[in-house]
Design an enzyme around this catalytic site. Structure first.
Site, PDB file in Angstrom:
ATOM      1  N   SER A 119      49.734  -7.793 -13.749  1.00  0.00           N
ATOM      2  CA  SER A 119      48.329  -8.382 -13.456  1.00  0.00           C
ATOM      3  C   SER A 119      48.397  -9.035 -11.866  1.00  0.00           C
ATOM      4  O   SER A 119      47.270  -9.199 -11.500  1.00  0.00           O
ATOM      5  CB  SER A 119      47.972  -9.339 -14.366  1.00  0.00           C
ATOM      6  OG  SER A 119      48.048  -9.028 -15.628  1.00  0.00           O
ATOM      7  N   HIS A 140      46.508  -1.030 -14.444  1.00  0.00           N
ATOM      8  CA  HIS A 140      46.101  -2.167 -14.998  1.00  0.00           C
ATOM      9  C   HIS A 140      45.240  -2.196 -16.070  1.00  0.00           C
ATOM     10  O   HIS A 140      44.056  -1.781 -16.051  1.00  0.00           O
ATOM     11  CB  HIS A 140      45.632  -2.880 -14.085  1.00  0.00           C
ATOM     12  CG  HIS A 140      45.464  -4.305 -14.292  1.00  0.00           C
ATOM     13  ND1 HIS A 140      44.219  -5.205 -14.165  1.00  0.00           N
ATOM     14  CD2 HIS A 140      46.241  -5.270 -14.944  1.00  0.00           C
ATOM     15  CE1 HIS A 140      44.525  -6.382 -14.504  1.00  0.00           C
ATOM     16  NE2 HIS A 140      45.753  -6.399 -15.388  1.00  0.00           N
ATOM     17  N   GLU A 152      42.451   0.044 -14.091  1.00  0.00           N
ATOM     18  CA  GLU A 152      42.512   0.063 -12.805  1.00  0.00           C
ATOM     19  C   GLU A 152      43.677   0.682 -12.183  1.00  0.00           C
ATOM     20  O   GLU A 152      44.933   0.545 -12.645  1.00  0.00           O
ATOM     21  CB  GLU A 152      42.551  -1.441 -12.018  1.00  0.00           C
ATOM     22  CG  GLU A 152      41.420  -2.313 -12.412  1.00  0.00           C
ATOM     23  CD  GLU A 152      41.445  -3.692 -11.863  1.00  0.00           C
ATOM     24  OE1 GLU A 152      40.638  -4.126 -11.040  1.00  0.00           O
ATOM     25  OE2 GLU A 152      42.313  -4.439 -12.366  1.00  0.00           O
ATOM     26  N   ASN A 190      39.919  -9.010 -11.917  1.00  0.00           N
ATOM     27  CA  ASN A 190      40.184 -10.487 -11.974  1.00  0.00           C
ATOM     28  C   ASN A 190      39.788 -11.048 -10.375  1.00  0.00           C
ATOM     29  O   ASN A 190      39.709 -12.458 -10.699  1.00  0.00           O
ATOM     30  CB  ASN A 190      41.880 -10.490 -11.980  1.00  0.00           C
ATOM     31  CG  ASN A 190      42.233 -10.264 -13.389  1.00  0.00           C
ATOM     32  OD1 ASN A 190      41.366 -10.388 -14.271  1.00  0.00           O
ATOM     33  ND2 ASN A 190      43.499  -9.886 -13.809  1.00  0.00           N
TER      34      ASN A 190
HETATM   35  P1  NAD Z   1      53.923 -10.084 -23.974  1.00  0.00           P
HETATM   36  O1  NAD Z   1      54.850 -11.440 -23.552  1.00  0.00           O
HETATM   37  O2  NAD Z   1      53.184  -9.945 -25.038  1.00  0.00           O
HETATM   38  O3  NAD Z   1      55.120  -8.812 -24.096  1.00  0.00           O
HETATM   39  C1  NAD Z   1      56.105  -8.613 -23.097  1.00  0.00           C
HETATM   40  C2  NAD Z   1      57.205  -7.847 -23.691  1.00  0.00           C
HETATM   41  O4  NAD Z   1      58.276  -7.544 -22.504  1.00  0.00           O
HETATM   42  C3  NAD Z   1      58.147  -8.926 -24.892  1.00  0.00           C
HETATM   43  O5  NAD Z   1      58.048  -7.899 -26.133  1.00  0.00           O
HETATM   44  C4  NAD Z   1      59.072  -8.796 -24.278  1.00  0.00           C
HETATM   45  O6  NAD Z   1      60.431  -8.740 -25.312  1.00  0.00           O
HETATM   46  C5  NAD Z   1      59.387  -7.699 -23.241  1.00  0.00           C
HETATM   47  N1  NAD Z   1      60.783  -7.645 -22.318  1.00  0.00           N
HETATM   48  C6  NAD Z   1      60.910  -8.593 -21.586  1.00  0.00           C
HETATM   49  N2  NAD Z   1      62.162  -8.303 -20.955  1.00  0.00           N
HETATM   50  C7  NAD Z   1      62.371  -7.022 -21.036  1.00  0.00           C
HETATM   51  C8  NAD Z   1      63.133  -6.197 -20.534  1.00  0.00           C
HETATM   52  N3  NAD Z   1      63.884  -6.420 -19.715  1.00  0.00           N
HETATM   53  N4  NAD Z   1      62.823  -4.703 -21.006  1.00  0.00           N
HETATM   54  C9  NAD Z   1      62.106  -4.434 -21.705  1.00  0.00           C
HETATM   55  N5  NAD Z   1      61.091  -5.147 -22.394  1.00  0.00           N
HETATM   56  C10 NAD Z   1      61.087  -6.390 -22.157  1.00  0.00           C
HETATM   57  O7  NAD Z   1      53.174  -9.853 -22.595  1.00  0.00           O
HETATM   58  P2  NAD Z   1      51.897  -9.096 -22.180  1.00  0.00           P
HETATM   59  O8  NAD Z   1      50.571 -10.003 -22.487  1.00  0.00           O
HETATM   60  O9  NAD Z   1      51.779  -7.831 -23.171  1.00  0.00           O
HETATM   61  O10 NAD Z   1      51.890  -8.644 -20.791  1.00  0.00           O
HETATM   62  C11 NAD Z   1      52.767  -7.616 -20.369  1.00  0.00           C
HETATM   63  C12 NAD Z   1      52.446  -7.336 -19.008  1.00  0.00           C
HETATM   64  O11 NAD Z   1      50.936  -6.833 -18.980  1.00  0.00           O
HETATM   65  C13 NAD Z   1      52.410  -8.285 -17.743  1.00  0.00           C
HETATM   66  O12 NAD Z   1      52.737  -7.835 -16.632  1.00  0.00           O
HETATM   67  C14 NAD Z   1      51.050  -8.914 -17.814  1.00  0.00           C
HETATM   68  O13 NAD Z   1      50.783  -9.584 -16.353  1.00  0.00           O
HETATM   69  C15 NAD Z   1      50.449  -7.688 -17.997  1.00  0.00           C
HETATM   70  N6  NAD Z   1      48.976  -7.757 -18.462  1.00  0.00           N
HETATM   71  C16 NAD Z   1      48.692  -8.622 -19.439  1.00  0.00           C
HETATM   72  C17 NAD Z   1      47.203  -8.709 -19.921  1.00  0.00           C
HETATM   73  C18 NAD Z   1      47.072  -9.813 -21.158  1.00  0.00           C
HETATM   74  O14 NAD Z   1      45.803  -9.828 -21.330  1.00  0.00           O
HETATM   75  N7  NAD Z   1      47.841  -9.824 -22.151  1.00  0.00           N
HETATM   76  C19 NAD Z   1      46.143  -7.874 -19.520  1.00  0.00           C
HETATM   77  C20 NAD Z   1      46.557  -6.963 -18.313  1.00  0.00           C
HETATM   78  C21 NAD Z   1      47.977  -7.035 -17.986  1.00  0.00           C
END
Ligand code: NAD
Length: 284
Positions: A119, A140, A152, A190
Site C-alpha cells: 500500500s 494494489h 491499481e 489513498n
Molecule cells: P495480514 O497481516 O492480514 O497478512 C499478512 C500475511 O503475511 C500473514 O499471514 C503473515 O504470516 C504473512 N507473512 C509474513 N511474513 C511472510 C513471509 N516471509 N513469507 C510469506 N508470508 C509472510 O496483512 P494484509 O492486510 O493482508 O496486508 C498484506 C499486504 O497488503 C500489505 O502489504 C498491505 O499494505 C497490503 N494491503 C492491505 C490492505 C488492507 O486493507 N488490509 C489493502 C490493500 C493493500
C-alpha cells in the site's frame, strides 16, 4: 504471456482474498505463508467467504468446489517454480518485502512476473533490489478483495511495457477493473482518500459539525456510500495516521500534516471498529 497459474505470498486478509478471486476465475493458485497455522487461517477465511457467496446466490456450488480444489498451500517458496505470476501480499514492512521479493526471484522462473500488493512502499525501490527489475510491478487490490472491483496497476521506473500490459490483462481476467498508475506515494486512491478523511478530523476538531453531521453531509451531499469518519473507523485510525505520516515524509509537504485529534484518538487506543471504539462507539 498466457497466464495460467498464480502464486500468492501471504495468506492474510489480502492474500487469501486474492487467492480466492484468482481461483474462482479459473487460475491454479499456490498460496505461500510462513506457517501452517497462517495457511490454515487463510484457507478457512477464503472457504467461508466462498460459502457466503454461494448462500447469497452469487456463486454456484460447482464453481465453489472447483475454486477450492485449485488452491494449493505451502510454506515452501520452491512451490513457486512453476507459476506465471507471483503476487506478494505479505506484512507491510520494507525490509521484509525486500527479503521476500528476493526469495521469490530465486524460486520463480526468470520470466515470471513479480507483483506486489504493497500500500505504501515504493515499487521502484523494491524493484531495484532484484536482478531484473523490469518484471516487477504493483498490483494494489482493495479490501475485501472478492467484493472490491478496483486494482491499481503501478509501474515503477523500471517496469517494462510487457509486464504492465500482462498484469492489466490478468486483472481483467480475474474480473477486476485496472487503472494505470505511475509509482508515487499513496498511488491514486489513498492519495485522495486519506487526506479527505484527515480533513474530516480537522472539521470535527474545529467544532464545525458533529461526527454524525459530517458523515451525513458527505453521504447525502457528495453521494459517498459511507461518511469519512465512519470509514476511518473501518480502515483503522492508526492506518490513516501512518499513511499521513508517509505523505509528509515522502512529499516533504506540510499540507499532509495529520490532524491532532486523529493523533489523540490513536494515542488513546481508539483505533476504530477493531478496538470497539474510534470516532464512534461500537461496544454494545
Ligand atoms: P495480514 O497481516 O492480514 O497478512 C499478512 C500475511 O503475511 C500473514 O499471514 C503473515 O504470516 C504473512 N507473512 C509474513 N511474513 C511472510 C513471509 N516471509 N513469507 C510469506 N508470508 C509472510 O496483512 P494484509 O492486510 O493482508 O496486508 C498484506 C499486504 O497488503 C500489505 O502489504 C498491505 O499494505 C497490503 N494491503 C492491505 C490492505 C488492507 O486493507 N488490509 C489493502 C490493500 C493493500
Amino acid at each position: 504471456m498466457n497466464i495460467k497459474s498464480i502464486g500468492v505470498v501471504g495468506a492474510g486478509t489480502m492474500g487469501s482474498g486474492i487467492a480466492q478471486t484468482a481461483a474462482v476465475a479459473g487460475f491454479d493458485v499456490v498460496m505461500i505463508d510462513v506457517s501452517d497455522a497462517a495457511l490454515s487461517k487463510g484457507r478457512a477465511a477464503l472457504a467461508s467467504s466462498l460459502e457466503r457467496l454461494v448462500a447469497k446466490g452469487k456463486l454456484d456450488a460447482a464453481t465453489q468446489k472447483a475454486a477450492l480444489e485449485r488452491i494449493v498451500t505451502s510454506v515452501d517458496y520452491a512451490q513457486l517454480a512453476s507459476v506465471d505470476v507471483v503476487i506478494e501480499a505479505a506484512t507491510e514492512n520494507v525490509e521484509l518485502k525486500g527479503r521476500i521479493l528476493k526469495q521469490i526471484e530465486a524460486a520463480a522462473r526468470p520470466d515470471a512476473i513479480i507483483a506486489t500488493n504493497t500500500s505504501s512502499i515504493s515499487i521502484t525501490a523494491l524493484a531495484a533490489q532484484l536482478a531484473d527489475p523490469s518484471r516487477v510491478v504493483g498490483m494494489h487490490f482493495f479490501n475485501p478483495v472478492p467484493m472490491m472491483p478496483l486494482v491499481e496497476i503501478i509501474r515503477g521506473l523500471q517496469t517494462s511495457d510487457e509486464t504492465a500490459a500482462a498484469v492489466r490483462t490478468l486483472t481483467e481476467r480475474i474480473d477486476k477493473s485496472p487503472i494505470g498508475v505511475r509509482n508515487s506515494p499513496g498511488f491514486v486512491v489513498n492519495r485522495i482518500l486519506i487526506p479527505m478523511i484527515n480533513e474530516a478530523f480537522f472539521v470535527l476538531n474545529e467544532g464545525v459539525a458533529t461526527a454524525h453531521e459530517i458523515d451525513e453531509g458527505m453521504k447525502l451531499g457528495a453521494n459517498h456510500p459511507i461518511g469519512p469518519l465512519a470509514l476511518a473507523d473501518l480502515i483503522g485510525l492508526d492506518v490513516c495516521l501512518s499513511v499521513m505520516e508517509v505523505f509528509v515524509r515522502d512529499f516533504g509537504d506540510p499540507k499532509y500534516r495529520a490532524c491532532s485529534l486523529l493523533r489523540e484518538l490513536v494515542a488513546a487506543g481508539r483505533l476504530g471498529r477493531k478496538t470497539g471504539r474510534g470516532v464512534y462507539d461500537y461496544a454494545v
